[in-house]
Every structure is written in structure tokens, then in C-alpha cells.
Design a protein around this motif. Structure first.
Motif, short mmCIF file in Angstrom:
data_model
loop_
_atom_site.label_atom_id
_atom_site.label_comp_id
_atom_site.label_asym_id
_atom_site.label_seq_id
_atom_site.Cartn_x
_atom_site.Cartn_y
_atom_site.Cartn_z
N ASP A 3 43.50 1.73 51.57
CA ASP A 3 44.81 1.14 51.34
C ASP A 3 45.84 2.24 51.12
O ASP A 3 45.55 3.24 50.45
CB ASP A 3 44.81 0.23 50.10
CG ASP A 3 43.69 -0.80 50.13
OD1 ASP A 3 43.23 -1.15 51.23
OD2 ASP A 3 43.28 -1.25 49.04
N TYR A 4 47.03 2.02 51.62
CA TYR A 4 48.13 2.95 51.41
C TYR A 4 49.35 2.14 51.01
O TYR A 4 49.79 1.26 51.74
CB TYR A 4 48.41 3.75 52.69
CG TYR A 4 49.65 4.63 52.62
CD1 TYR A 4 49.87 5.49 51.54
CD2 TYR A 4 50.58 4.61 53.65
CE1 TYR A 4 51.00 6.30 51.48
CE2 TYR A 4 51.72 5.41 53.60
CZ TYR A 4 51.92 6.25 52.52
OH TYR A 4 53.05 7.04 52.47
N LEU B 31 42.37 -7.69 45.09
CA LEU B 31 40.99 -8.14 44.89
C LEU B 31 40.18 -8.13 46.19
O LEU B 31 39.04 -7.68 46.22
CB LEU B 31 40.98 -9.54 44.28
CG LEU B 31 41.77 -9.70 42.98
CD1 LEU B 31 41.63 -11.12 42.45
CD2 LEU B 31 41.32 -8.70 41.93
N HIS B 32 40.78 -8.63 47.27
CA HIS B 32 40.10 -8.68 48.57
C HIS B 32 41.08 -8.32 49.69
O HIS B 32 41.33 -9.12 50.58
CB HIS B 32 39.52 -10.07 48.83
CG HIS B 32 38.34 -10.40 47.99
ND1 HIS B 32 37.06 -9.97 48.29
CD2 HIS B 32 38.23 -11.11 46.84
CE1 HIS B 32 36.22 -10.41 47.36
NE2 HIS B 32 36.91 -11.10 46.47
N PRO B 33 41.64 -7.13 49.68
CA PRO B 33 42.57 -6.77 50.75
C PRO B 33 41.86 -6.74 52.11
O PRO B 33 40.81 -6.12 52.25
CB PRO B 33 43.06 -5.37 50.34
CG PRO B 33 41.99 -4.82 49.47
CD PRO B 33 41.42 -6.01 48.74
N ILE B 34 42.41 -7.45 53.07
CA ILE B 34 41.88 -7.62 54.43
C ILE B 34 40.36 -7.84 54.42
O ILE B 34 39.64 -7.34 55.27
CB ILE B 34 42.30 -6.50 55.37
CG1 ILE B 34 41.76 -5.13 54.95
CG2 ILE B 34 43.81 -6.44 55.49
CD1 ILE B 34 41.96 -4.05 56.01
N ASP B 35 39.89 -8.63 53.46
CA ASP B 35 38.50 -9.08 53.36
C ASP B 35 37.54 -8.00 52.89
O ASP B 35 36.32 -8.17 52.98
CB ASP B 35 38.01 -9.66 54.69
CG ASP B 35 37.18 -10.92 54.49
OD1 ASP B 35 37.04 -11.36 53.33
OD2 ASP B 35 36.68 -11.47 55.49
N HIS C 253 46.56 -1.26 55.51
CA HIS C 253 45.14 -1.42 55.21
C HIS C 253 44.27 -1.24 56.45
O HIS C 253 44.65 -1.64 57.56
CB HIS C 253 44.88 -2.80 54.63
CG HIS C 253 45.69 -3.10 53.41
ND1 HIS C 253 45.25 -2.81 52.14
CD2 HIS C 253 46.92 -3.64 53.28
CE1 HIS C 253 46.19 -3.16 51.27
NE2 HIS C 253 47.20 -3.66 51.94
N LEU C 254 43.09 -0.68 56.21
CA LEU C 254 42.05 -0.55 57.24
C LEU C 254 40.71 -0.79 56.56
O LEU C 254 40.45 -0.21 55.49
CB LEU C 254 42.09 0.85 57.87
CG LEU C 254 40.94 1.21 58.82
CD1 LEU C 254 40.99 0.34 60.08
CD2 LEU C 254 40.99 2.70 59.18
N GLY C 255 39.87 -1.63 57.17
CA GLY C 255 38.60 -1.92 56.52
C GLY C 255 37.48 -2.22 57.51
O GLY C 255 37.72 -2.72 58.61
N TYR C 256 36.28 -1.92 57.08
CA TYR C 256 35.07 -2.26 57.84
C TYR C 256 34.09 -2.94 56.89
O TYR C 256 33.90 -2.49 55.75
CB TYR C 256 34.41 -1.02 58.44
CG TYR C 256 33.00 -1.28 58.92
CD1 TYR C 256 32.75 -1.94 60.12
CD2 TYR C 256 31.90 -0.91 58.12
CE1 TYR C 256 31.46 -2.20 60.54
CE2 TYR C 256 30.60 -1.17 58.53
CZ TYR C 256 30.38 -1.82 59.74
OH TYR C 256 29.09 -2.10 60.14
#
Length: 295
Positions: free
Chosen positions: A200-201, A35-39, A210-213
């Protein structure tokens, strides 16, 4: 303390994964609804009757929040912290907080999964929301956000999630804590854009990367602050997904790096190593039964 937690996370699973049961239940995270991976924000929802309990170390000894699938397409977040903590804070009464996520469809061919999230929270008076070594945030009045999102997965391993929306803040004060570099900014009855993109992988049953901006207000870390830039990266693990005890089998741990940049007050909050812990338990409606090899 963080070093002990990190070492334990990697050592304990190697011991508990070796089980001699011929048949056992498993709950791998490769099937989880994130739902909210790494925000970041996704369009996905829980199935009816599924639920998540999440605990942030930042809110201890108070509980954090829970998610429950009302229908297959509608998930509610129960923000336990403001409802309970509000009565013990200077406000002396619960802080109303409501959050819902609706999923319109499932991915079909080139058509992505589409969803929308809405949140409302009301502070009865000015309350310090959080404080870090570099900044302090106070909030008052109503906060509202609307976050439409799309998600696409490739071979159930690679995911991309994009969200773009807007939020409203009744009043928010953000202050740089550096006495030699003092800045303060007040947002009053302010509408602001928000945006997030996450990758996401999921290569296996027990770990995902995970990588997010994000730009603007976020839900989990450095929350509700508009016009900030946040870069997060890390991983989620299900260290005991084959354990016979449900409390361990359903446990998940998110370890991430949080890098927040606040141009309005010339401040930043950096946690560059992905070891910041966040624990949650995800009960899926159907758990798999598998035959185990003796090890």
C-alpha cells in the motif's frame, strides 16, 4: 454504468473540495485502519467504538458487511449478507457467520504489527455461492479460516502486509462454465493453505494505491475458493473527506482490478482495469479540525 461512476468519482470531488468554511472537520484516509485492502489481509484493528459499513454492488439489494471495534485490539466483522440473505435463499434460514481480528501489538522499531484473524460460516445445505461468466461455485457445510498476519509501515506512507494460514472447507464444488472446456472439482472435508502479500502507498489525504497477491481462500472477491491465485491492484479514495456532512466525509471508494486463476478447473476470471467499485463508510473515533483556505 461503470464509465459514468468512474467519471463522477473524478469530477465531483474537484467541485466539493473547494469549501469556504474557515474551520471544518476532516476525515482523511491516510489515518484509516485498513483491514482488507484489495482483498489482502492486514494485522490492524479498529479502535474501540470505531466502525465500518461496507457495500458491495454484487450483493445489492442486500447489505454486505460491517466492522466494529470491540476493544482497541479486537475487531468483529458482522457479515450481514449470509445472516439476512439466507432467509430468502433456498436454505430458508439465516447462515451463521462469525469473524474476529485480534491485534497483539503495535509496530515498534523493527518489530512489525502482529495480528490474527479467524472466520467461521456454516451452510445448512448446498448453496450457489457465486457465478461468473467463466465459473460457478457451490458450498455446503462449515467453512473456517485462520490467518496470522504481520504488517510494517514506513513513514506512514508505505505499507507491506503478509499473511499465511490455513482454511477448512466442509464441501465446495467449483465448475468451469465453458462447455468446450468442462472441468469440475469438489473439495470435501479439505484443509488448504492460504497466503497473501499486499503493498500500500498513501501519498495524500484522499488517495492510496494498492497491489496484492493471494493464494487460496479470500474474504471479499471470489471468496472461499481454495488453491486459487488472485492478483489485485487499484486504489482507494476519500473523495469528500473535507465535506461538512458526515455521510460524505466518511465515505470511501475502492476501485480495483480482479484477476483470478483457478488451476483445478483450468479457468480464469479477469477484470484487468481497476474500476470495479466497492463502497464503504469508515467512522474514525477522532476526526481532525483544520483551518481551510478559501478557494
Amino acid at each position: 454504468m461503470i464509465r459514468i461512476i468512474t467519471i463522477s468519482i473524478f469530477l465531483i470531488p474537484s467541485i466539493l473540495f473547494g469549501q469556504s468554511d474557515s474551520v471544518k472537520k476532516t476525515n482523511p484516509l491516510i489515518d484509516d485502519s485498513y483491514l482488507h485492502p484489495i482483498d489482502c489481509v492486514t494485522p490492524y484493528t479498529l479502535k474501540k467504538g470505531e466502525w465500518i459499513y461496507a457495500q458491495s454492488i454484487q450483493t445489492l439489494p442486500f447489505p454486505s458487511w460491517a466492522f466494529v471495534g470491540i476493544t482497541d485490539n479486537l475487531t468483529a466483522q458482522i457479515d450481514l449478507l449470509p445472516w439476512l440473505y439466507g432467509a430468502f435463499s433456498d436454505l430458508k434460514k439465516p447462515i451463521p457467520s462469525l469473524n474476529f481480528r485480534y491485534r497483539f501489538n503495535n509496530q515498534n522499531g523493527i518489530i512489525p504489527t502482529i495480528g490474527i484473524e479467524a472466520m467461521f460460516v456454516h451452510f445448512w445445505d448446498t448453496l450457489q455461492r457465486f457465478e461468473t461468466p467463466t465459473l460457478t461455485v457451490w458450498e455446503n457445510g462449515s467453512y473456517f479460516h485462520l490467518k496470522p498476519s504481520i504488517g510494517y509501515n514506513f513513514n506512514n506512507k508505505f505499507y507491506i502486509n503478509i499473511s499465511a494460514g490455513a482454511d477448512y472447507i466442509g464441501e465446495l464444488i467449483i465448475q468451469n462454465n465453458d462447455s468446450l472446456n468442462f472441468y469440475s472439482k469438489t473439495f470435501s472435508k479439505s484443509w488448504n493453505p492460504n497466503f497473501s502479500i499486499g503493498f500500500d502507498y498513501r501519498p495524500s489525504n484522499w488517495i492510496s494505491y494498492h497491489l496484492g497477491y493471494t493464494y487460496g481462500s479470500t474474504l471479499t472477491y471470489l471468496e472461499n475458493v481454495p488453491r486459487k491465485h488472485q492478483l489485485t491492484y487499484g486504489f482507494r479514495i476519500a473523495p469528500f473527506y473535507k465535506n461538512k456532512f458526515g455521510l460524505l466525509r466518511n465515505m470511501r471508494i475502492e476501485l480495483l482490478a480482479i484477476n483470478g486463476f483457478f488451476p483445478d478447473i483450468n479457468a480464469k476470471q479477469i477484470f484487468p482495469v481497476p474500476v470495479f467499485p466497492y463502497l464503504y463508510w469508515q467512522w474514525n473515533k477522532k476526526e481532525k479540525k483544520t483551518t481551510a483556505n478559501k478557494t
